[in-house]
Design an enzyme around this catalytic site. Sequence first.
Site, mmCIF file in Angstrom:
data_model
loop_
_atom_site.group_PDB
_atom_site.id
_atom_site.type_symbol
_atom_site.label_atom_id
_atom_site.label_comp_id
_atom_site.label_asym_id
_atom_site.label_seq_id
_atom_site.Cartn_x
_atom_site.Cartn_y
_atom_site.Cartn_z
ATOM 1 N N LYS A 25 0.831 -1.200 0.000
ATOM 2 C CA LYS A 25 0.000 0.000 0.000
ATOM 3 C C LYS A 25 0.873 1.260 0.000
ATOM 4 C CE LYS A 25 -2.813 0.687 3.758
ATOM 5 N NZ LYS A 25 -3.002 2.094 4.149
ATOM 6 N N SER A 26 1.865 1.297 0.868
ATOM 7 C CA SER A 26 2.706 2.503 0.960
ATOM 8 C C SER A 26 3.427 2.763 -0.358
ATOM 9 C CB SER A 26 3.747 2.335 2.076
ATOM 10 O OG SER A 26 3.132 2.355 3.331
ATOM 11 N N SER A 173 7.111 9.879 11.714
ATOM 12 C CA SER A 173 6.031 9.594 10.788
ATOM 13 C C SER A 173 6.536 9.678 9.357
ATOM 14 C CB SER A 173 4.892 10.598 10.985
ATOM 15 O OG SER A 173 4.089 10.672 9.816
ATOM 16 N N ASP A 324 2.400 -0.372 12.102
ATOM 17 C CA ASP A 324 1.210 -0.998 11.511
ATOM 18 C C ASP A 324 1.053 -2.463 11.920
ATOM 19 O OD1 ASP A 324 0.490 1.345 10.330
ATOM 20 O OD2 ASP A 324 1.280 0.840 8.356
ATOM 21 N N ARG A 395 -7.148 -2.929 10.053
ATOM 22 C CA ARG A 395 -6.162 -3.719 10.813
ATOM 23 C C ARG A 395 -6.783 -4.327 12.078
ATOM 24 N NH1 ARG A 395 -2.053 -3.181 7.479
ATOM 25 N NH2 ARG A 395 -1.552 -1.115 6.684
HETATM 26 C C1 S3P Z 1 2.429 5.160 6.205
HETATM 27 C C2 S3P Z 1 3.006 5.641 7.347
HETATM 28 C C3 S3P Z 1 2.525 5.296 8.688
HETATM 29 C C4 S3P Z 1 1.633 4.076 8.657
HETATM 30 C C5 S3P Z 1 0.613 4.153 7.576
HETATM 31 C C6 S3P Z 1 1.295 4.241 6.212
HETATM 32 C C7 S3P Z 1 2.989 5.584 4.912
HETATM 33 O O1 S3P Z 1 1.777 6.384 9.191
HETATM 34 O O2 S3P Z 1 1.007 3.895 9.898
HETATM 35 O O3 S3P Z 1 -0.196 3.008 7.587
HETATM 36 O O4 S3P Z 1 2.667 4.979 3.876
HETATM 37 O O5 S3P Z 1 3.773 6.538 4.910
HETATM 38 P P1 S3P Z 1 2.480 7.576 10.006
HETATM 39 O O6 S3P Z 1 3.373 8.310 9.071
HETATM 40 O O7 S3P Z 1 1.341 8.456 10.472
HETATM 41 O O8 S3P Z 1 3.209 6.925 11.129
#
Ligand code: S3P
Length: 435
Positions: A25-26, A173, A324, A395
């Site tokens: 996903k990311s 983050s 996550d 989740r």
């Molecule tokens: C993500 C970063 C994380 C993660 C989210 C996806 C990303 O969030 O929890 O599911 O794709 O950059 P945070 O940046 O708020 O920690």
Amino acid sequence: MPSLTAVTIRPARRLAGRLRVPGDKSISHRYALLAALAEGRSHLAGYAPGADCRSTLDCLRRLGVEINEDTAAHTVVVLGRGLGQLGSPAAPLDCGNSGTTMRLLAGVLAGHAFSSRLEGDRSLSGRPMRRVIAPLERMGARIDSIDGHAPLVIHGVHGERLRAIAYTADAPSAQIKSAVLLAGLHADGVTSVAEAAQTRDHTERALEAFGAAIAHRSPGVSTVSVEGGQRLAGRTLSIPGDFSSAAYWMVGAAAMPGSRVEISDVGLNPTRTALVGVLERFGARVRVEVTGTDAGEPRGTVIVEGDRTGALAITPAEVAALIDELPAIAALAARGGEIAVHGAAELRVKESDRIATLVAGFRALGFSAEERPDGFTIRGPAGAGGVADAQGDHRMAMAFAIAALAATGPSTIEGADAVGISYPDFFDTLDRLIA
Ligand code: S3P
């Protein structure tokens, strides 16, 4: 997302089988965004099938990007418009449930000379956005919000470029880091982001894959910087499976002795795989083999065999790398043992308040569970089973489903349709692995 669908989970002895998981996903979000900013055509294979990554594509279309998809094949073709060349949208941009869409797009739109409105569902509208508003305003954009929450109206800079900044994020983050780096691409000079705890680095790797130069500085506080104005080139890229989706099967196998799951073609970026060490500490046998690297993203096979159950404490220093996976980790207590998580207050501002939702759900399934401001303790084994409400959080639905396998009776997961956010086939795969 309202609780539309309930799914019944029956007790199972073990998980066994070979599988692949949906695309990461990311990485999917980042490739779609950078492909839109690149010159020429990008071909993305293995694009994540869930609703979150669909939100990113829908927003990009509203910004004038031509995108062709083969949803059955999970391929996406993006005709890039070039840096700073997105079109002014005629309607609001609906980010759905996706925090990554909203925060990363905010960074991109800050550098565009028009105003745009980013909206989200009820969950996303309750999540903190000041963390991206503050740095983007320092760079010269103006952002209207409702007390730091969506909807956001982004007024990009007119007639000039954003100002480059050196930023230290107040929370670890990847979304903040990425929003600032994406804005930095549209800035005059070099923008840098320092982070006290390493977060996932897919944006950095993706920027390089699309032809941008990135500078890194560590040890100590790790800093990444990007010079504005760099042109990106369309690319053909393949997205590996999502390690965070694989986590549910890895945990399920570790929690239920006698299990064995083998997951192939899954992303093995070291900023994402801290769960491997956690499962080993818990007593599972884990084998990881890197089989290749695409665009800087390693991928390969993970095999997990459940052996014994134990006690486990996750410390504050570990939280950023496991953010996550913490809901899945709670399900390690399914057959017994104690799982404690500390220093994870950030879980309260995810798709749901994941500490409250998790503790309520595990109690409903018959576990003993304790809530703290910054974490939780879950004591197994699961009890008789019961009704656990995922509160619209993908989740949570998946963590409850794994935990409920160890109950002595059937359980109901309310709001189970939330898995469509990241893993639409989750329950079909579960049926196969318990058969
Ligand atoms: C993500 C970063 C994380 C993660 C989210 C996806 C990303 O969030 O929890 O599911 O794709 O950059 P945070 O940046 O708020 O920690």
